[in-house]
Motif scaffolding. Structure first.
Motif, mmCIF file in Angstrom:
data_model
loop_
_atom_site.group_PDB
_atom_site.id
_atom_site.type_symbol
_atom_site.label_atom_id
_atom_site.label_comp_id
_atom_site.label_asym_id
_atom_site.label_seq_id
_atom_site.Cartn_x
_atom_site.Cartn_y
_atom_site.Cartn_z
ATOM 1 N N SER A 14 4.512 35.235 8.982
ATOM 2 C CA SER A 14 3.116 35.312 9.456
ATOM 3 C C SER A 14 2.308 34.134 8.909
ATOM 4 N N PRO A 15 2.644 32.931 9.347
ATOM 5 C CA PRO A 15 2.033 31.735 8.762
ATOM 6 C C PRO A 15 0.519 31.707 8.912
ATOM 7 N N LYS A 16 -0.131 31.271 7.858
ATOM 8 C CA LYS A 16 -1.587 31.160 7.889
ATOM 9 C C LYS A 16 -1.990 29.756 7.483
ATOM 10 N N LYS A 17 -3.139 29.336 8.021
ATOM 11 C CA LYS A 17 -3.658 28.027 7.662
ATOM 12 C C LYS A 17 -3.902 27.994 6.156
ATOM 13 N N ASP A 18 -3.723 26.841 5.553
ATOM 14 C CA ASP A 18 -3.922 26.629 4.111
ATOM 15 C C ASP A 18 -2.809 27.209 3.238
ATOM 16 N N MET A 19 -1.759 27.787 3.860
ATOM 17 C CA MET A 19 -0.615 28.228 3.051
ATOM 18 C C MET A 19 0.125 26.997 2.531
ATOM 19 N N HIS A 20 0.637 27.092 1.331
ATOM 20 C CA HIS A 20 1.547 26.055 0.815
ATOM 21 C C HIS A 20 2.920 26.702 0.653
ATOM 22 N N ILE A 21 3.858 26.251 1.474
ATOM 23 C CA ILE A 21 5.204 26.834 1.405
ATOM 24 C C ILE A 21 6.180 25.828 0.793
ATOM 25 N N ILE A 22 7.251 26.369 0.204
ATOM 26 C CA ILE A 22 8.347 25.494 -0.232
ATOM 27 C C ILE A 22 9.586 25.861 0.585
ATOM 28 N N ASP A 23 10.206 24.834 1.163
ATOM 29 C CA ASP A 23 11.418 24.995 1.967
ATOM 30 C C ASP A 23 12.568 24.484 1.099
ATOM 31 N N VAL A 24 13.247 25.417 0.418
ATOM 32 C CA VAL A 24 14.303 25.019 -0.527
ATOM 33 C C VAL A 24 15.641 24.911 0.210
ATOM 34 N N ALA A 25 16.466 23.975 -0.233
ATOM 35 C CA ALA A 25 17.673 23.596 0.508
ATOM 36 C C ALA A 25 17.213 23.177 1.901
ATOM 37 N N GLY A 26 16.062 22.547 1.907
ATOM 38 C CA GLY A 26 15.354 22.252 3.162
ATOM 39 C C GLY A 26 16.025 21.196 4.024
ATOM 40 N N GLY A 27 16.983 20.451 3.456
ATOM 41 C CA GLY A 27 17.722 19.463 4.236
ATOM 42 C C GLY A 27 16.786 18.480 4.910
ATOM 43 N N THR A 28 16.820 18.460 6.238
ATOM 44 C CA THR A 28 16.017 17.499 6.997
ATOM 45 C C THR A 28 14.602 18.032 7.292
ATOM 46 N N GLY A 29 14.263 19.204 6.749
ATOM 47 C CA GLY A 29 12.886 19.704 6.854
ATOM 48 C C GLY A 29 12.558 20.443 8.140
ATOM 49 N N ASP A 30 13.581 20.937 8.824
ATOM 50 C CA ASP A 30 13.369 21.604 10.111
ATOM 51 C C ASP A 30 12.462 22.839 9.977
#
Ligand SMILES: C[S@@+](CC[C@H](N)C(=O)[O-])C[C@H]1O[C@@H](n2cnc3c(N)ncnc32)[C@H](O)[C@@H]1O
Length: 228
Positions: free
Chosen positions: A38-54
């Motif tokens: 449920s993405p919200k504006k101003d969220m800061h997420i971390i994508d771990v093992a994120g590879g190419t950032g998809d």
């Protein structure tokens, strides 16, 4: 074959191979992951093992570029490949580091996402501890990973399909070894119930999961709740 060597070899063809091997389904699975967030504006997420950032880019697309994403991966070739894609480039911070030792302060992120990465972690429990540490209180952990199909027929069909993935790797990337490694890590990964128990054995609370495609893939979710 070492994990690093595998991703060194596949980095330049990673995104196209993902589409070919999953017949494009990884796009749909990742969208379900973002739905659950449920993405919200101003969220800061971390994508771990994120590879190419998809996954990070899918999150940023949903919030129309109004959030922030940190992509963290220990493989510099995967990260360099990801940086070539300029979409949302000002909104993505790239960090080369393993999940077992995240170079971030505690209580930094609103959500921790990992897509098809946990099965590569060298120490899952330590990494879950790091996930908990860097999340803000109330923050969420989401893991999208290959899992175990519920139905025998689906499971057998999937096993047959998995056995041809190294052949596709040989034809497209010129090397079957990285793809043998990938299919081995999938079959060695715990079932959805056992992975739930592993998460429950850490500080995380409210651990749940959803099966997708009969359990071929599952998304686990857990929350950082501070006891008072
Ligand atoms: C199958 S790719 C997934 C990439 C991306 N998340 C996706 O869904 O397309 C797995 C990634 O895990 C990374 N990886 C391997 N060992 C890791 C570790 N110990 N900690 C974090 N990431 C790791 C690899 O470098 C690789 O980029």
């Amino acid at each position: 074959m070492e994990t690093k060597e595998v991703f060194d070899k596949v980095a330049s063809k990673y995104d196209i191979m993902n589409d070919i091997m999953s017949l494009g389904a990884h796009r749909y699975w990742k969208e379900l992951l973002i739905d659950w967030l449920s993405p919200k504006k101003d969220m800061h997420i971390i994508d771990v093992a994120g590879g190419t950032g998809d996954v990070a880019r899918r999150f940023l697309k949903r919030v129309k570029g109004k959030g922030k994403a940190t992509v963290c991966d220990p493989n510099e070739f995967m990260v360099e490949e990801g940086k070539k894609n300029r979409t949302y480039k000002d909104k993505i911070e790239w960090v080369v580091a393993p999940a077992e030792e995240l170079p971030f302060k505690e209580n930094t992120f609103d959500a921790y996402l990992v897509s098809f990465g946990v099965r590569n972690y060298s120490n899952i429990k330590k990494s879950l501890g790091e996930a908990y540490r860097v999340l803000k209180p109330g923050g969420s952990f989401y893991c999208l990973e290959f899992s175990k199909a519920k139905n025998e027929t689906v499971s057998s069909a999937y096993n047959i399909y998995s056995s041809i993935i190294p052949v596709m790797g040989k034809i497209i990337v010129g090397d079957e070894e990285p793809y043998k490694y990938l299919t081995k890590t999938i079959s060695n990964f715990p079932s959805q119930e056992n992975f739930k128990k592993i998460i429950e054995s850490t500080h995380f609370k409210e651990v749940k999961y959803r099966n997708i495609f009969n359990g071929i893939v599952a998304i686990h979710h857990a929350t950082k709740i501070i006891d008072v």
